[in-house]
Design a protein around this motif. Structure first.
Motif, mmCIF file in Angstrom:
data_model
loop_
_atom_site.group_PDB
_atom_site.id
_atom_site.type_symbol
_atom_site.label_atom_id
_atom_site.label_comp_id
_atom_site.label_asym_id
_atom_site.label_seq_id
_atom_site.Cartn_x
_atom_site.Cartn_y
_atom_site.Cartn_z
ATOM 1 N N GLY A 73 0.829 -1.331 0.002
ATOM 2 C CA GLY A 73 0.156 0.167 0.100
ATOM 3 C C GLY A 73 0.989 1.166 0.072
ATOM 4 N N ALA A 74 0.105 2.300 -0.337
ATOM 5 C CA ALA A 74 0.822 3.466 -0.080
ATOM 6 C C ALA A 74 1.344 3.910 1.224
ATOM 7 C CB ALA A 74 0.000 4.776 -0.616
ATOM 8 N N SER A 75 0.549 3.257 2.190
ATOM 9 C CA SER A 75 1.021 3.637 3.665
ATOM 10 C C SER A 75 2.279 2.986 3.874
ATOM 11 C CB SER A 75 -0.125 2.799 4.760
ATOM 12 O OG SER A 75 -1.458 2.993 4.160
ATOM 13 N N ILE A 126 4.885 5.674 2.367
ATOM 14 C CA ILE A 126 5.102 7.017 3.134
ATOM 15 C C ILE A 126 6.106 6.594 4.256
ATOM 16 C CG2 ILE A 126 3.940 8.486 4.471
ATOM 17 C CD1 ILE A 126 1.355 7.655 2.841
ATOM 18 N N TYR A 168 -3.904 14.504 4.842
ATOM 19 C CA TYR A 168 -4.174 13.162 5.183
ATOM 20 C C TYR A 168 -3.922 12.610 6.703
ATOM 21 C CZ TYR A 168 -4.289 7.864 4.714
ATOM 22 O OH TYR A 168 -4.386 6.416 4.957
ATOM 23 N N TYR A 219 -0.716 10.770 8.173
ATOM 24 C CA TYR A 219 0.747 11.473 8.127
ATOM 25 C C TYR A 219 1.150 11.913 9.498
ATOM 26 C CZ TYR A 219 0.130 12.347 3.014
ATOM 27 O OH TYR A 219 -0.416 12.150 1.713
ATOM 28 N N CYS A 275 0.405 16.317 -0.701
ATOM 29 C CA CYS A 275 -0.443 15.356 -1.103
ATOM 30 C C CYS A 275 -1.014 15.943 -2.125
ATOM 31 C CB CYS A 275 -1.620 14.954 -0.155
ATOM 32 S SG CYS A 275 -2.658 13.714 -0.768
ATOM 33 N N ASN A 311 -6.113 14.932 -0.301
ATOM 34 C CA ASN A 311 -6.885 14.454 0.549
ATOM 35 C C ASN A 311 -6.665 15.189 1.798
ATOM 36 O OD1 ASN A 311 -8.568 12.850 2.476
ATOM 37 N ND2 ASN A 311 -7.433 11.060 2.395
ATOM 38 N N ASP A 348 2.618 12.581 -2.308
ATOM 39 C CA ASP A 348 1.640 11.297 -2.403
ATOM 40 C C ASP A 348 0.643 11.759 -3.618
ATOM 41 O OD1 ASP A 348 -0.518 9.761 -1.859
ATOM 42 O OD2 ASP A 348 -0.428 10.118 0.486
ATOM 43 N N VAL A 357 -1.612 9.405 -4.980
ATOM 44 C CA VAL A 357 -2.627 8.386 -5.158
ATOM 45 C C VAL A 357 -3.765 8.529 -5.844
ATOM 46 C CG1 VAL A 357 -1.579 7.250 -3.243
ATOM 47 C CG2 VAL A 357 -3.673 8.498 -2.634
ATOM 48 N N TYR A 358 -4.097 9.962 -5.722
ATOM 49 C CA TYR A 358 -5.384 10.412 -6.421
ATOM 50 C C TYR A 358 -5.269 11.072 -7.982
ATOM 51 C CZ TYR A 358 -7.569 9.497 -1.972
ATOM 52 O OH TYR A 358 -7.859 9.043 -0.792
ATOM 53 N N SER A 360 -0.350 4.308 -5.286
ATOM 54 C CA SER A 360 -1.277 3.143 -4.751
ATOM 55 C C SER A 360 -2.100 2.640 -5.817
ATOM 56 C CB SER A 360 -1.876 3.469 -3.638
ATOM 57 O OG SER A 360 -2.845 2.611 -3.261
ATOM 58 N N SER A 373 -5.063 1.475 -4.709
ATOM 59 C CA SER A 373 -6.152 1.234 -3.694
ATOM 60 C C SER A 373 -7.238 2.112 -4.138
ATOM 61 C CB SER A 373 -5.854 1.907 -2.230
ATOM 62 O OG SER A 373 -4.907 1.081 -1.453
ATOM 63 N N LYS A 374 -7.094 3.547 -4.620
ATOM 64 C CA LYS A 374 -8.201 4.182 -5.050
ATOM 65 C C LYS A 374 -8.176 3.987 -6.671
ATOM 66 C CE LYS A 374 -7.684 5.412 -0.920
ATOM 67 N NZ LYS A 374 -8.662 5.677 0.196
ATOM 68 N N ARG A 397 -3.641 -4.408 -0.954
ATOM 69 C CA ARG A 397 -2.598 -3.702 -0.199
ATOM 70 C C ARG A 397 -1.213 -3.586 -1.259
ATOM 71 N NH1 ARG A 397 -4.156 -0.666 1.592
ATOM 72 N NH2 ARG A 397 -2.642 -0.242 2.962
ATOM 73 N N TYR A 418 -13.018 13.909 -2.469
ATOM 74 C CA TYR A 418 -13.420 14.660 -1.254
ATOM 75 C C TYR A 418 -13.467 16.027 -1.323
ATOM 76 C CZ TYR A 418 -10.567 10.429 0.315
ATOM 77 O OH TYR A 418 -9.973 9.245 0.207
#
Ligand SMILES: Cc1ncc(COP(=O)(O)O)c(C=O)c1O
Length: 400
Positions: free
Chosen positions: A97-99, A102, A123, A126, A170, A174, A202, A204-205, A232, A234-235, A243, A321
């Motif tokens: 994952g991006a988690s 990071i 986010y 962080y 980011c 987000n 980041d 990811v979006y 990532s 994920s999205k 993951r 968001y």
């Protein structure tokens, strides 16, 4: 009884964690909850990719390379061609994952006590990642009245100290849905170069930008030795549970450090990588359809919020968001009340109080983050419930 560690005790929690018991109670009472509080997309994962996972015939699920499967790294490298990023396959490392990306980026760039500058609101996780790495987040506050626009480069410059190691962005944002453009990134690039910092972004979006063009920092050539990108599936492919994320950098020594961290956790998830590999195959049609759907939802949300007196909001450029200021003194209390005391046709909504997205949690007290991850009809209904809830809430300044 032995006591646990202080650091475990002190670790920051997600801003919605405090609301979870109230949501559980609401469900036990039979209420349906529209979840506008989390970024869990409802768009189906690509079916062809799920099929690939179902058809996996290996008899043993072995450890793979710590850096990730070579085929996946190479496919992700190819994907970045459309963002004018001159990457080699070795620049792409697969993470859990991006988690994890990071965390690895922070461990590889910062020593304990170092500082990273981040525009806030950001986010919320962080904060926890910075705590785990014993580093400090130095926030640069952005404002709802300015649609969370990136502050001038001079503001970043003011926050730089001898302990500053990186500027962390980011983009798209987000929780704000804000998109930083090429010019803004180039201005920040100058600061990063002048002060010999890393720029960790980041992204990811990235694929969910609605009217404006996205620029990846990987395309800024002068920064090739300072940039680390977090990514990532994920999205992007509605695959949060797979993951799979990526850490991308051309900085050789950072990659070597990240690989050592990656070796400690042995390898990223095998089935997630099989899924990811298939997702990136012919991904354009899937991504365009998802983007078009989020864009319609963004319009529903924006128009719905505009119709409710007393709400201050804006039309986000990207991600799924946005932040809205509600006519209540404290959104944490309001969100709780919506779960415990309010329902319409036995339905209610769960929102994320925005204070948890600020490092100074007295900020954002009247704000919520709304994730538009419901279909358009449900989103309309959720907005109606929000309106009626605000009218009924005893501490609201919105009156019939
Ligand atoms: C900005 C941002 N970065 C990273 C993550 C974590 O992503 P992953 O599921 O890949 O760990 C999220 C999840 O919501 C996010 O919003």
């Amino acid at each position: 009884m032995p006591t646990g560690s202080q650091r475990g005790h002190d670790l920051n929690q997600s801003p919605i964690r405090g609301l979870v018991p109230y949501a559980r109670l609401a469900r036990e009472k039979g209420k349906d909850i529209y979840h506008l509080n989390i970024g869990q997309p409802d768009i189906p994962t690509p079916e062809s990719a799920l099929e690939k996972v179902r058809n996996e015939s290996d008899k043993i699920i072995k450890y793979g390379p710590s850096e990730g499967l070579p085929a996946l790294r190479s496919r992700v490298r190819d994907y970045y061609d459309k963002y004018q990023a001159e990457l080699d396959t070795e620049d792409v490392l697969v993470t859990t994952g991006a988690s994890e990306a990071i965390l690895f980026a922070l461990f590889a760039t910062c020593n304990a006590g170092d500082e990273i500058i981040i525009p806030e609101p950001f986010y919320a996780n962080y904060i926890g990642f910075a705590q785990v790495c014993s580093i400090s987040i130095i926030p640069v506050t952005t404002l709802l009245e300015e649609e969370f626009a990136l502050p001038e480069p001079a503001t970043f410059q003011k926050h730089i100290t001898p302990r500053t190691k990186a500027i962390f962005l980011c983009n798209p944002g987000n929780p704000t849905g804000q998109l930083y453009d090429k010019k803004q990134l180039e201005q920040l690039a100058e600061i990063v170069l002048q002060n010999d910092l890393f720029l960790i972004v980041d992204e990811v979006y990235r694929e969910f930008c609605y009217n404006k063009k996205f620029t990846s920092v990987l395309s800024i050539e002068s920064l090739s030795q300072q940039v680390i990108v977090i990514d990532s599936i994920s999205k992007l492919f509605s695959s949060c549970g797979a993951r799979i994320g990526f850490l991308i950098t051309k900085h050789h020594a950072i990659r070597q450090a990240v690989i050592k961290y990656a070796q400690l956790r042995l390898c990223p998830p095998y089935f997630g990588q099989i899924l990811a590999l298939a997702c990136y195959e012919d991904s354009e049609a899937y991504i365009s359809a998802a983007r078009a759907e989020y864009m319609k939802r963004r319009a529903v949300l924006y128009q719905g919020l505009q119709r409710i007196d007393g709400i201050q909001s804006y039309k986000p450029d990207a991600a799924f968001y946005n932040i809205a200021e509600l006519p209540v003194p404290d959104t944490m209390e309001f969100c709780k009340w919506m779960l415990t005391d309010f329902s319409l046709d036995n339905k209610t909504i769960m929102l994320a109080p925005a204070s948890g997205f600020y490092s100074n949690q007295t900020l954002g007290k009247k704000q919520v983050r709304i994730a538009y991850v419901l279909n358009q009809e449900e989103l309309q209904d959720a907005l109606h419930i929000l309106h009626q809830g605000l009218l009924a809430y005893p501490h609201s300044t919105l009156k019939l």
